[in-house]
Design an enzyme around this catalytic site. Structure first.
Site, mmCIF file in Angstrom:
data_model
loop_
_atom_site.group_PDB
_atom_site.id
_atom_site.type_symbol
_atom_site.label_atom_id
_atom_site.label_comp_id
_atom_site.label_asym_id
_atom_site.label_seq_id
_atom_site.Cartn_x
_atom_site.Cartn_y
_atom_site.Cartn_z
ATOM 1 N N HIS A 1 -0.048 -10.679 -5.412
ATOM 2 C CA HIS A 1 0.298 -10.873 -4.045
ATOM 3 C C HIS A 1 1.753 -10.793 -3.547
ATOM 4 O O HIS A 1 2.702 -10.818 -4.499
ATOM 5 C CB HIS A 1 -0.244 -12.110 -3.534
ATOM 6 N N ASP B 1 4.001 -7.136 2.040
ATOM 7 C CA ASP B 1 3.088 -6.434 2.797
ATOM 8 C C ASP B 1 3.400 -5.592 3.915
ATOM 9 O O ASP B 1 3.062 -4.530 4.001
ATOM 10 C CB ASP B 1 1.991 -7.450 3.272
#
Length: 374
Positions: free
Chosen positions: A138, A168
């Site tokens: 992540h 991200d």
């Protein structure tokens, strides 16, 4: 004037954040974005909280203006059902682990056989090749392994959890859009599509360009708290005020620093470049701690000192500057309730006007997959 991507069609196989934010930007610029979602549950972001109607607020914000097809990609007839759309599509965006789309029959080679002009953008954590290609991770993991997390330092010396999903967004969605636009330009020139391998982990590295420069050129690799922009200098520092708020002080350049020092009354011997930085930080910290945030805000007002009182997110969105620029004027309609849209970094002159809504799961399946589509 029509938005610049008004004639571009996108098939979006992605979920959660990087891909959906990338395709949101394309949609903001006029592209027709069609989400491909799994039956029953759809994009995982739909299930998040808080909810607005059937879906999460996050889903509404990231998917406004898109369409939705509900289809099982593992079904034998899925490729044939989607084939007509694929032949008319300009861009495919996906963010599965490497090899997944190939196994499903929707990899680049399979799709380019029916559409040679297709631009295929694959967003992954570590890219399509290399030892980490299939490693689960992540945002925090990418930040950690790319060396950026180690450049942050809390009061106890431990790295600080970043408040935003940098990998991200800054290393996934933004590079995806940049390269998609470059691929569209090359297609205009050469008539061919492209395969884009967007790796968030390596795209984080340019964000620490200054540290790379110091390390490669001088062998002086920075660590948390010892460099100019990581807390090593009194000229780029966060100081606590008397009312337990914080001053973000960044008077790096000499003219800003001298003005700052004059306003706070720092002694002359501590203003020069030869002064011990730790001592200067301590003394400046004591001075800032002697007055409230409002006093410092008023004192610095009208002066070029590059100083700001740290705002909460609630305070930031209410800032009169953003109101004057209409930053949150655009709306997303969710469950009959208009809420401010994400201020995606698309220039106003390129955007389609008016509010938009995110699609219900599978809302456009019948229309888009019918033999005679309108």
């Amino acid at each position: 004037m029509l938005p610049p991507l008004h004639d571009i069609r996108v098939l979006d196989f992605s979920t959660l954040l990087p891909g959906p934010f990338a395709t949101l930007m394309l949609a903001e610029a006029g592209a027709r974005v069609i989400k491909i979602e799994r039956p029953g549950s759809g994009d995982e972001m739909r299930s998040y909280v808080p909810k607005l109607g059937a879906d999460s607020t996050n889903f509404h914000l990231l998917n406004a203006g898109k369409e939705s097809i509900e289809i099982d990609l593992k079904a034998r007839d899925s490729f044939e059902r989607l084939r007509p759309l694929i032949t008319e599509t300009d861009i495919v965006v996906e963010q599965f682990r490497p090899g997944v789309m190939d196994r499903l029959g929707f990899g680049y080679e399979a799709l380019r056989t029916v559409n040679p002009r297709l631009i295929y953008c694959a967003i992954t954590g570590w890219g399509q090749s290399g030892p980490k290609a299939s490693v689960a991770a992540h945002d925090l993991n990418y930040m950690a392994e790319a060396g950026l997390l180690g450049l942050s330092k809390g009061s106890d010396g431990a790295p600080v959890v970043p408040p935003v999903l940098v990998a991200d967004l800054a290393a996934g969605a933004l590079p995806a859009v940049i390269n998609i636009l470059l691929a569209l330009r090359r297609r205009d020139q050469a008539g061919e599509g492209s395969y884009l391998d967007i790796a968030m982990g390596e795209n984080l590295l340019p964000l620490a360009y200054w540290g790379l420069g110091e390390g490669f050129a001088a062998g002086d690799w920075p660590e948390g708290g010892d460099a100019l922009v990581t807390g090593g200098s009194p000229r780029y520092q966060i100081y606590r005020t008397a009312d337990d708020r914080f001053l973000a002080a960044a008077p790096i350049e000499e003219r800003f620093w001298m003005t700052f020092c004059g306003l706070i009354g720092l002694s002359a011997e501590l203003r020069g470049a030869d002064a011990d930085p730790e001592m200067v930080k301590r003394v400046v910290g004591e001075i800032i701690a002697s007055r409230t945030a409002d006093v410092w805000r008023a004192l610095f007002s009208g002066h070029d000192v590059c100083c700001s009182i740290v705002a909460s997110l609630e305070e930031a969105v209410a800032d009169e500057h953003f109101a004057a620029r209409g930053t949150f004027a655009r709306k997303v309609v969710a469950a009959d309730r208009p809420i401010p849209a994400i201020p995606a970094p698309i220039a106003a002159c390129f955007r389609e006007p008016g509010g938009r809504s995110a699609p219900l799961l599978g809302a456009h399946t019948e229309t888009l997959l019918a033999k005679e589509r309108v």
